[in-house]
Design an enzyme around this catalytic site. Structure first.
Site, PDB file in Angstrom:
ATOM      1  N   ASP A  28       0.840  -1.198   0.000  1.00 30.66           N
ATOM      2  CA  ASP A  28       0.000   0.000   0.000  1.00 30.66           C
ATOM      3  C   ASP A  28       0.879   1.253   0.000  1.00 30.66           C
ATOM      4  OD1 ASP A  28      -2.413   1.399  -0.090  1.00 30.66           O
ATOM      5  OD2 ASP A  28      -2.643   1.431   2.091  1.00 30.66           O
ATOM      6  N   LYS A  30       1.973   4.621  -0.908  1.00 29.03           N
ATOM      7  CA  LYS A  30       1.345   5.839  -1.435  1.00 29.03           C
ATOM      8  C   LYS A  30       1.908   6.998  -0.634  1.00 29.03           C
ATOM      9  CE  LYS A  30      -2.695   5.087   1.510  1.00 29.03           C
ATOM     10  NZ  LYS A  30      -4.147   4.945   1.538  1.00 29.03           N
ATOM     11  N   ASN A  33       1.236   7.396   2.965  1.00 29.58           N
ATOM     12  CA  ASN A  33       1.916   6.476   3.873  1.00 29.58           C
ATOM     13  C   ASN A  33       3.422   6.753   3.951  1.00 29.58           C
ATOM     14  OD1 ASN A  33      -0.419   5.177   4.572  1.00 29.58           O
ATOM     15  ND2 ASN A  33      -0.176   3.519   3.112  1.00 29.58           N
ATOM     16  N   ASP A  46       2.478   2.795   7.988  1.00 26.14           N
ATOM     17  CA  ASP A  46       1.230   2.052   7.817  1.00 26.14           C
ATOM     18  C   ASP A  46       1.464   0.686   7.179  1.00 26.14           C
ATOM     19  OD1 ASP A  46      -1.319   1.106   7.652  1.00 26.14           O
ATOM     20  OD2 ASP A  46      -2.104   2.766   6.465  1.00 26.14           O
ATOM     21  N   THR A  66      -4.562   0.794  -2.083  1.00 17.28           N
ATOM     22  CA  THR A  66      -5.367   1.967  -2.410  1.00 17.28           C
ATOM     23  C   THR A  66      -5.479   2.036  -3.922  1.00 17.28           C
ATOM     24  OG1 THR A  66      -4.572   3.070  -0.423  1.00 17.28           O
ATOM     25  CG2 THR A  66      -5.557   4.469  -2.136  1.00 17.28           C
TER      26      THR A  66
END
Length: 175
Positions: A28, A30, A33, A46, A66
């Protein structure tokens, strides 16, 4: 690209290298994060959907992450490798450079279609180094994606993007 964004990109590469060396796939990655510590270093955060025990040859089938940052193989139902993290880096660099997502749409189905089948728009203002790293990271075929082979982060660090643009910034960084 501003030096700060280059520095943050380098920090993310080193963070992914740290994770992958410990057989952890983030899944994830991004910008939301990635946080800055008190010294200004970008740190990946995260780990709620990260997967431990995922070495270079291991694969997973769990669709997670995401949506606009997810790699195409997560939608095509093929088991994927940790190369999904390198795709996420490509999305992050694209977003930092162009201030927009590479794959958009009016709804989730259109975004997924664009991730799987379409190419992002690359404005002519991109330097050759930025264009090259983004296209190498956003390669739809996972095994051809920059960072996806056994050399992983070492190949990413040797890209023209860092060699030319950062002028040794990776050498001075420590995880």
């Amino acid at each position: 690209m501003a030096q700060g964004k280059l520095f943050y990109s380098a920090c993310i590469v080193l963070g992914l290298q740290f994770l992958h060396d410990r057989n952890i796939t983030h899944r994830d990655l991004k910008l939301e994060n990635v946080l800055l510590d008190r010294d200004g270093y970008a740190k990946i955060t995260d780990f709620g959907i990260s997967k431990e025990g995922m070495s270079f040859t291991d694969r997973s089938q769990t669709q997670c992450g995401t949506l606009p940052y997810m790699a195409p193989e997560m939608f095509t139902q093929y088991p994927y490798t940790r190369s999904v993290d390198w795709w996420g880096l490509g999305v992050c660099i694209y977003l930092m450079r162009l201030s927009q997502m590479p794959f958009t749409g009016d709804d989730a189905d259109e975004i997924i279609h664009n991730i799987v089948y379409e190419e992002p728009i690359y404005p002519p203002s991109l330097t050759p180094e930025i264009y090259k790293i983004i296209t190498q990271l956003l390669t739809k075929t996972p095994y051809r994606r920059l960072g996806s082979d056994k050399n992983g982060a070492e190949d990413v660090k040797k890209s023209d993007f860092f060699e030319v643009s950062c002028l040794g910034i990776l050498i001075s960084l420590h995880v």
